[in-house]
Write an enzyme that holds these catalytic residues in place. Sequence first.
Site, short mmCIF file in Angstrom:
data_model
loop_
_atom_site.label_atom_id
_atom_site.label_comp_id
_atom_site.label_asym_id
_atom_site.label_seq_id
_atom_site.Cartn_x
_atom_site.Cartn_y
_atom_site.Cartn_z
N HIS A 273 0.82 -1.21 0.00
CA HIS A 273 0.00 0.00 0.00
C HIS A 273 0.86 1.26 0.00
O HIS A 273 2.05 1.22 0.32
CB HIS A 273 -0.90 0.00 1.23
N ALA A 298 0.62 -7.75 23.48
CA ALA A 298 -0.28 -8.29 22.46
C ALA A 298 0.19 -9.68 22.05
O ALA A 298 1.38 -10.01 22.18
CB ALA A 298 -0.30 -7.37 21.25
#
Lengths: 610, 397
Positions: A273, A298
């Site tokens: 991207h 996480a």
Amino acid sequence: MSIVANQETRVVIQGGVAGINAANRMAEFCHLSRLPFNVPAFVFPPNAGKTADIPYGSGLVSVPIYATVAEAVSDHPTINTSLVYIGAERAFDAAMEAMEASNITLVSMITEGVPEKDAKRLIQYAKRTGKVFNGPSSIGILSAGEARLGVVGGSYDNLIACKLHRAGSFGAITKSGGLLNEIMWICSQFADGITTAIGIGGDAYPGSDYTTYLEMFERDPQTHAVIIVGEMGGNLEEQAAAWYGAAKRRIKLIAVVSGFCQEQLPKGMKFGHAGAKEGTHGEGSARSKADALKAAGASVPATFGGLGPAIGETYQSLLASGKAKSIPGEEASLPKLPMRVEEAIKAGDVFVEPVLKSSICDDQGDEPLYHGYAASDLINKGYHIPHVIGLLWDKRLVSPVEAEIIKRIVMLSADHGPCVSGALVTIIAACAGIQMAQSVAAGLLMIGPRFGGAVTDAGKWFKYAVSNHMTPEDYLAYMKRNVGPVPGIGHRVKSLKNPDKRVSELVRFVKSAGLSTPHLDFALSVEKITTAKKDTLILNVDGTMAAILVDLKFPVESLNGFFILSRTIGLIGHWVDQNKQGSRLIRLFPYLANYTSAKRREAPLLETKK
Amino acid sequence: MAKVLEGPGMTLLGKWGMQVPRFVVVTDAAQIAKLSQANPWLRERKLVVKAHEAIGSRMKLGLVKLDCDLAAATKATEQMFKSSHFNISQVILSEMISHQAESYVAVQSTREGATLLLSKLGGIEVEDHWDKVKRFPVPLGADPTAGALEKFATEAGFTGDLAVKIAEFLEKLYRCYDQEDGTYMEINPLVVRESDGVVTALDAVVMVDADARFRHPDWNFTFASEFGRPYTQNELAVLEIDSRVKGSVKFIEIPGGDTALLPAGGGASVYYADAVLAMGGTIANYAEYSGDPPDWAVEALTDKVCSLKGIKRIIVGGAIANFTNVKKTFAGIIAGFRKAMAEGKLNGVEIWVRRGGPFENEGLAAMRALEKEGFNIHVYNRSTPLTDIVNYALHGE
């Protein structure tokens, strides 16, 4: 429960075809989730004042199209969200227009290729006004069972496969549209599905980032874990890690990051991207992001493939702690998407009574079939226009001699100069500035009992006489008694002394072709009797054509067609001729009209009733 | 982001009032003689000759020649064009500027606006003294004032009249960045011209936002590649297709790899590249198609992928599409495969497929049917996780 988009979300879609397409997908979602359609208005100035008809269930919803967001919001005060499908050059203005509407709190931009500066200005404005600006380049936002903003989630079957008709326990935030759909699928297979899934778009500066939405998910009691799909470049993943590590969070965070390939590729080799660009001094690498997320607590699987098991593990712990409950499968009772008639017929589910029957030409394949023969096949094998006439008018391949006769009939009837009724009318129309189709049609309208239109009638009566074994005398007597003037006999200017060369040529050729011609023979014997009575009562061109075509066994109904077809060639020629000359309007001079109406007189006073 | 080559980059800086060296760009050494008639400085000044291409480390590669007179410059130019190794199509000749100190200045886009970077130590020294680089944030829509910039220059160690001149230069640089939709502009070295004391940009990296091209009708240049070498013919061909289709197709060649990539999606494609390298493989290219591009564009991309030298396998991966029609885009890939097969490009090449999305069953069935035509193809649907086909391809099913 959900974030950003819910059952109260009402959307104005800014955009044309792409926006309508999105509305169609959104209506499918509303149908699946048994919700009212949530797009009350479009804004698209070129089509303002019209409506767009969106299929919803088995019906259509007419959605008004406005020129401005202000008008749309004024007519539909429930609107609180805008989806921007306007091209990159005007996307900024469109999003600003939406954000300026006080009711609108969320603007999600789907447009790709928006200049970074425009996105940054929109971010600044949204921040100042407390609105949520999502995108650009966002695939959309989907809250399971509540709202779908955009085409996110794909086809109807996929919505069901991913269990998007009802909420699960997982949130999802990605830049990539495809991967957002993939995450929704994984959550439905390894866990109980999603609450809300958000595409933030892959640009350098997403309007809202992971952290914005993580904070919202943290406050949403239904969401117990959030998956983020990160990419190299920028520092949004680091910010998400910082947020997650800054305090004890209720939600679990599961993350993957792409771009480890950078470590092994030539320096500067960057792809993905627009936002996937490493900083000039090494910051924003996939590794630094993954490390930051891990350090913040996480769960960070090493690969994308590790996501499913990681999500599964989290779901099992949610089940064990009672935060999530297993949801029984209810797919069987979900509403089906009404099939389009074509699909239903293909599947053999319905029978539809046809409106018409056609037995000559089938256009359902890659090219039309004339009575079963492909036009290109006929051309390649050397067939001609007479064969096409034979196939479409009488469903048979005519013989070579028949084809030659048809060709001659068309050639000799193609035109008869400017003075005959048909050509004269076409010329008058052409000179009045009328277009070709209408002018030629006007000329064709003249074809009737006195001009070119006697072929069918002539054929009909010749056939009647021959099949009833009438003598020419009987026939003339019968016609005089029951019908009137004999069609196909008589000419305004041609006579025995001044014969019609077209007729003699045609008769000569047909007689020399060795065909059986009972109707032509009969017609010629009738002519012998009538010309004996009066010189001009010859077998005319209509009658000759009729007798021959009946001998060729063409259906009586088709016979006038030969004259209409042939003369169309001439009428087109006259129209082109007049136009090329730039002819002026034709108006008759008074001396060419015989005025026989009453002389000028005074009108009496109008009587009025009391 | 898009890189602008030195010539057009310098023109952009000059447009906003920054002093840059005089230069000419030639495509043939024979043009220099004619240009020297109209540009006397070419005869009167010492010149710098550089290959005008997106090639990194030009100095090391001998593609920069300093301190040339016109004859030496012409000879250097001829040699650069002759080099068969680099395939140089443009050479830039600019005037040497005598100077003493070299400084560094840059402007970088940030989410909130921009940051100006300034260091008194420029040239090659800036990397070694990166901690000395001063930063000046400029919020979006708030132009920096002359006074604030002077203070910033002073903080960076510039004094007196020079601090004022540097502040003026910064103001012009910021205006150029802002008005030209810049994303990154770096001037290194920034020098004081000895002849007249004018602050001059000797070399520059100019990056602008390619998406803003629509509002810059005077951008008469094409963008250069950003990976240290010019685009290849095949890359340029795909760029050209990408510029005129709905959706996108992308292609970058990486010579030496044996696993070719033909995945869908700007996000998923990078995970496929990561997976190949994580499994110990090497990639022969990067490719991506997305946004429901027309099948002919996907076919053209497939043709380029199949033409890569020395490939052993092609990964036709992809996530579950939202709106890209799998049947249609696969029809493009299949047409490309058939053509490549007929041309003998797929001998010994394995094809690995994984995909989902609208019309996935039809698309995957069409791929599977290629097996009957003699393709070595392995097709998986959505129930196989995204990058598992890479594991299968490299280490067996």
